[in-house]
Design a protein around this motif. Structure first.
Motif, PDB file in Angstrom:
ATOM      1  N   VAL A  12      -4.931  -0.733   4.112  1.00  0.00           N
ATOM      2  CA  VAL A  12      -4.809  -1.776   3.611  1.00  0.00           C
ATOM      3  C   VAL A  12      -4.435  -2.933   4.368  1.00  0.00           C
ATOM      4  O   VAL A  12      -3.255  -2.518   4.848  1.00  0.00           O
ATOM      5  N   TYR A  13      -5.431  -3.982   5.025  1.00  0.00           N
ATOM      6  CA  TYR A  13      -4.976  -4.850   5.759  1.00  0.00           C
ATOM      7  C   TYR A  13      -4.763  -6.386   5.145  1.00  0.00           C
ATOM      8  O   TYR A  13      -5.435  -6.644   3.996  1.00  0.00           O
ATOM      9  N   GLU A  14      -3.984  -7.213   5.585  1.00  0.00           N
ATOM     10  CA  GLU A  14      -3.891  -8.472   4.979  1.00  0.00           C
ATOM     11  C   GLU A  14      -4.812  -9.302   5.675  1.00  0.00           C
ATOM     12  O   GLU A  14      -4.701  -9.356   6.962  1.00  0.00           O
ATOM     13  N   ASP A  15      -5.721 -10.197   5.346  1.00  0.00           N
ATOM     14  CA  ASP A  15      -6.602 -11.005   5.885  1.00  0.00           C
ATOM     15  C   ASP A  15      -6.591 -12.420   5.245  1.00  0.00           C
ATOM     16  O   ASP A  15      -7.478 -12.594   4.543  1.00  0.00           O
ATOM     17  N   GLY A  16      -5.650 -13.261   5.577  1.00  0.00           N
ATOM     18  CA  GLY A  16      -5.479 -14.574   4.911  1.00  0.00           C
ATOM     19  C   GLY A  16      -5.171 -14.236   3.273  1.00  0.00           C
ATOM     20  O   GLY A  16      -4.258 -13.507   2.961  1.00  0.00           O
ATOM     21  N   PRO A  17      -6.358 -14.874   2.565  1.00  0.00           N
ATOM     22  CA  PRO A  17      -6.205 -14.988   1.060  1.00  0.00           C
ATOM     23  C   PRO A  17      -6.902 -13.547   0.708  1.00  0.00           C
ATOM     24  O   PRO A  17      -6.751 -13.396  -0.511  1.00  0.00           O
ATOM     25  N   TYR A  18      -7.099 -12.698   1.424  1.00  0.00           N
ATOM     26  CA  TYR A  18      -7.825 -11.417   0.870  1.00  0.00           C
ATOM     27  C   TYR A  18      -7.116 -10.188   1.728  1.00  0.00           C
ATOM     28  O   TYR A  18      -6.217 -10.233   2.353  1.00  0.00           O
ATOM     29  N   LEU A  19      -7.635  -8.989   0.936  1.00  0.00           N
ATOM     30  CA  LEU A  19      -7.147  -7.593   1.500  1.00  0.00           C
ATOM     31  C   LEU A  19      -8.536  -6.947   2.130  1.00  0.00           C
ATOM     32  O   LEU A  19      -9.388  -7.221   1.481  1.00  0.00           O
ATOM     33  N   ARG A  82     -13.987  -6.450   1.872  1.00  0.00           N
ATOM     34  CA  ARG A  82     -12.885  -7.380   1.458  1.00  0.00           C
ATOM     35  C   ARG A  82     -12.721  -7.653  -0.002  1.00  0.00           C
ATOM     36  O   ARG A  82     -13.554  -7.541  -0.746  1.00  0.00           O
ATOM     37  N   PHE A  83     -11.502  -7.690  -0.490  1.00  0.00           N
ATOM     38  CA  PHE A  83     -10.959  -7.630  -1.855  1.00  0.00           C
ATOM     39  C   PHE A  83     -10.274  -8.902  -2.146  1.00  0.00           C
ATOM     40  O   PHE A  83      -9.390  -9.376  -1.035  1.00  0.00           O
ATOM     41  N   LEU A  84     -10.126  -9.486  -3.277  1.00  0.00           N
ATOM     42  CA  LEU A  84      -9.081 -10.530  -3.550  1.00  0.00           C
ATOM     43  C   LEU A  84      -7.525  -9.648  -3.940  1.00  0.00           C
ATOM     44  O   LEU A  84      -7.545  -8.675  -3.994  1.00  0.00           O
ATOM     45  N   LYS A  85      -6.549 -10.464  -3.477  1.00  0.00           N
ATOM     46  CA  LYS A  85      -5.416 -10.140  -3.619  1.00  0.00           C
ATOM     47  C   LYS A  85      -5.066 -10.214  -4.903  1.00  0.00           C
ATOM     48  O   LYS A  85      -5.316 -10.997  -5.587  1.00  0.00           O
ATOM     49  N   ALA A  86      -4.096  -9.351  -5.620  1.00  0.00           N
ATOM     50  CA  ALA A  86      -3.633  -9.355  -6.914  1.00  0.00           C
ATOM     51  C   ALA A  86      -2.097  -8.620  -7.017  1.00  0.00           C
ATOM     52  O   ALA A  86      -1.927  -7.722  -6.066  1.00  0.00           O
ATOM     53  N   GLU A  87      -1.446  -8.847  -7.675  1.00  0.00           N
ATOM     54  CA  GLU A  87      -0.359  -8.276  -8.056  1.00  0.00           C
ATOM     55  C   GLU A  87      -0.432  -6.746  -8.699  1.00  0.00           C
ATOM     56  O   GLU A  87      -1.012  -6.872  -9.965  1.00  0.00           O
ATOM     57  N   LYS A  88      -0.198  -5.948  -7.886  1.00  0.00           N
ATOM     58  CA  LYS A  88      -0.542  -4.534  -8.356  1.00  0.00           C
ATOM     59  C   LYS A  88       0.300  -3.960  -9.588  1.00  0.00           C
ATOM     60  O   LYS A  88       1.386  -4.104  -9.415  1.00  0.00           O
ATOM     61  N   ILE A  89      -0.356  -3.314 -10.510  1.00  0.00           N
ATOM     62  CA  ILE A  89       0.647  -2.800 -11.735  1.00  0.00           C
ATOM     63  C   ILE A  89       0.732  -1.198 -11.386  1.00  0.00           C
ATOM     64  O   ILE A  89      -0.422  -0.591 -11.192  1.00  0.00           O
ATOM     65  N   PRO A  90       1.901  -0.721 -11.279  1.00  0.00           N
ATOM     66  CA  PRO A  90       2.006   0.731 -10.612  1.00  0.00           C
ATOM     67  C   PRO A  90       1.733   1.668 -11.630  1.00  0.00           C
ATOM     68  O   PRO A  90       2.346   2.551 -12.299  1.00  0.00           O
ATOM     69  N   LEU A  91       0.507   1.444 -12.323  1.00  0.00           N
ATOM     70  CA  LEU A  91       0.147   2.608 -13.290  1.00  0.00           C
ATOM     71  C   LEU A  91      -1.319   2.969 -13.065  1.00  0.00           C
ATOM     72  O   LEU A  91      -1.956   2.333 -12.426  1.00  0.00           O
ATOM     73  N   GLU A  92      -1.643   4.280 -13.393  1.00  0.00           N
ATOM     74  CA  GLU A  92      -2.978   4.958 -13.433  1.00  0.00           C
ATOM     75  C   GLU A  92      -3.411   4.923 -14.761  1.00  0.00           C
ATOM     76  O   GLU A  92      -2.702   5.578 -15.555  1.00  0.00           O
ATOM     77  N   VAL A  93      -4.515   4.221 -15.193  1.00  0.00           N
ATOM     78  CA  VAL A  93      -5.172   4.439 -16.606  1.00  0.00           C
ATOM     79  C   VAL A  93      -6.200   5.076 -16.830  1.00  0.00           C
ATOM     80  O   VAL A  93      -7.346   5.127 -15.880  1.00  0.00           O
ATOM     81  N   ILE A  94      -6.058   6.343 -17.272  1.00  0.00           N
ATOM     82  CA  ILE A  94      -7.012   7.453 -17.272  1.00  0.00           C
ATOM     83  C   ILE A  94      -7.861   7.448 -18.512  1.00  0.00           C
ATOM     84  O   ILE A  94      -7.061   7.672 -19.704  1.00  0.00           O
ATOM     85  N   TYR A  95      -9.067   7.609 -18.285  1.00  0.00           N
ATOM     86  CA  TYR A  95      -9.934   7.659 -19.595  1.00  0.00           C
ATOM     87  C   TYR A  95     -10.412   9.121 -19.694  1.00  0.00           C
ATOM     88  O   TYR A  95     -11.028   9.538 -18.806  1.00  0.00           O
ATOM     89  N   ARG A  96     -10.235   9.882 -20.783  1.00  0.00           N
ATOM     90  CA  ARG A  96     -10.633  11.298 -20.679  1.00  0.00           C
ATOM     91  C   ARG A  96     -11.923  11.235 -21.784  1.00  0.00           C
ATOM     92  O   ARG A  96     -11.647  11.170 -23.198  1.00  0.00           O
ATOM     93  N   GLU A  97     -13.244  11.236 -21.408  1.00  0.00           N
ATOM     94  CA  GLU A  97     -14.082  11.666 -22.560  1.00  0.00           C
ATOM     95  C   GLU A  97     -14.236  12.940 -22.696  1.00  0.00           C
ATOM     96  O   GLU A  97     -14.497  13.330 -23.967  1.00  0.00           O
ATOM     97  N   LEU A  98     -14.018  14.036 -22.034  1.00  0.00           N
ATOM     98  CA  LEU A  98     -13.801  15.247 -22.325  1.00  0.00           C
ATOM     99  C   LEU A  98     -12.731  15.924 -21.539  1.00  0.00           C
ATOM    100  O   LEU A  98     -11.995  15.384 -20.778  1.00  0.00           O
ATOM    101  N   ALA A  99     -12.189  16.780 -22.278  1.00  0.00           N
ATOM    102  CA  ALA A  99     -11.073  17.733 -21.796  1.00  0.00           C
ATOM    103  C   ALA A  99     -11.370  18.658 -20.509  1.00  0.00           C
ATOM    104  O   ALA A  99     -12.254  19.484 -20.748  1.00  0.00           O
ATOM    105  N   TYR A 100     -10.549  18.176 -19.367  1.00  0.00           N
ATOM    106  CA  TYR A 100     -10.808  18.929 -18.326  1.00  0.00           C
ATOM    107  C   TYR A 100      -9.623  18.740 -17.259  1.00  0.00           C
ATOM    108  O   TYR A 100      -8.880  17.877 -17.538  1.00  0.00           O
ATOM    109  N   GLY A 101      -9.856  19.561 -16.003  1.00  0.00           N
ATOM    110  CA  GLY A 101      -8.697  19.333 -15.171  1.00  0.00           C
ATOM    111  C   GLY A 101      -7.116  19.305 -15.529  1.00  0.00           C
ATOM    112  O   GLY A 101      -6.901  20.408 -16.342  1.00  0.00           O
TER     113      GLY A 101
END
Length: 219
Positions: A12-19, A82-101
């Protein structure tokens, strides 16, 4: 541009107001076996980074058309966007439709493979701790996110599940699970990072779709 993050699958690189994200050809796995849910780089596959960006661009644009805001701005080339900058929340939100893995491994003997679930889980995004599960109360108590933000992340994740379920059903495919990351921008939650074959599992006739086959679905 200044590199601010060097990761397993992208830099990830900083590019002015973007990433600017540069997607790598890295393959993730565990114990030497390829697994999209793994935390180890076990090799490379030519074209992998481009495929991940193809999928991320497609699915983020799909979410945007359906009212879910993301931080995607524009593609630069085959492996950079290119992406907008945002304050990252250190979570992964996992949706499980079916039981797996990992869900099957975690609850071995309590659930059968591909049992319908329709649940949302949270993990703490911390490689050193191997991304452990975290309860909603702990998220709030540790100051990671407010109770309102937790509820909003769950609600948006379920909406994303509906969007993806409808899309894949139209292609004769079965959604298995996926994970999202969220960030704060101007006081609002948006979907960040990526949404690709590295962050979701899709099946056709009971067999997982490879990254290449998933890419074929969207092109």
């Amino acid at each position: 541009m200044r590199r601010i993050y060097r990761g397993k699958t992208k830099d990830v690189y900083e590019d002015g107001p973007y990433l600017v994200f540069h997607f790598k050809d890295s393959i993730l796995g565990e114990d030497g076996r390829e697994d999209t849910g793994g935390n180890e780089v076990i090799g490379e596959r030519r074209g992998k980074g481009s495929a991940v960006l193809d999928e991320t661009e497609f699915f983020f644009r799909l979410l945007e058309r359906n009212g879910i805001r993301t931080h995607f701005v524009e593609r630069i080339d085959k492996r950079r966007a290119r992406f907008l900058k945002a304050e990252k929340i250190p979570l992964e939100v996992i949706y499980r439709e079916l039981a797996y893995g990992s869900f099957l491994r975690r609850y071995n003997g309590w659930v059968k493979e591909l049992t319908p679930l329709g649940i949302v889980e949270f993990t703490l995004k911390d490689d050193a701790l191997k991304d452990p599960l975290i309860t909603e109360e702990a998220i709030v108590r540790l100051g990671i996110a407010s109770e309102g933000e937790v509820m909003e992340m769950k609600e948006k994740t379920r909406i994303v599940a509906e969007i993806l379920r409808e899309f894949f059903c139209s292609k004769g495919l079965q959604l298995v699970d996926f994970k999202l990351e969220f960030g704060r921008r101007n006081g609002k939650l948006i979907v960040i990072d990526e949404l690709s074959g590295d962050t979701m599992r899709i099946m056709r006739d009971g067999k997982l779709l490879s990254q290449e086959k998933l890419r074929e679905v969207i092109v």
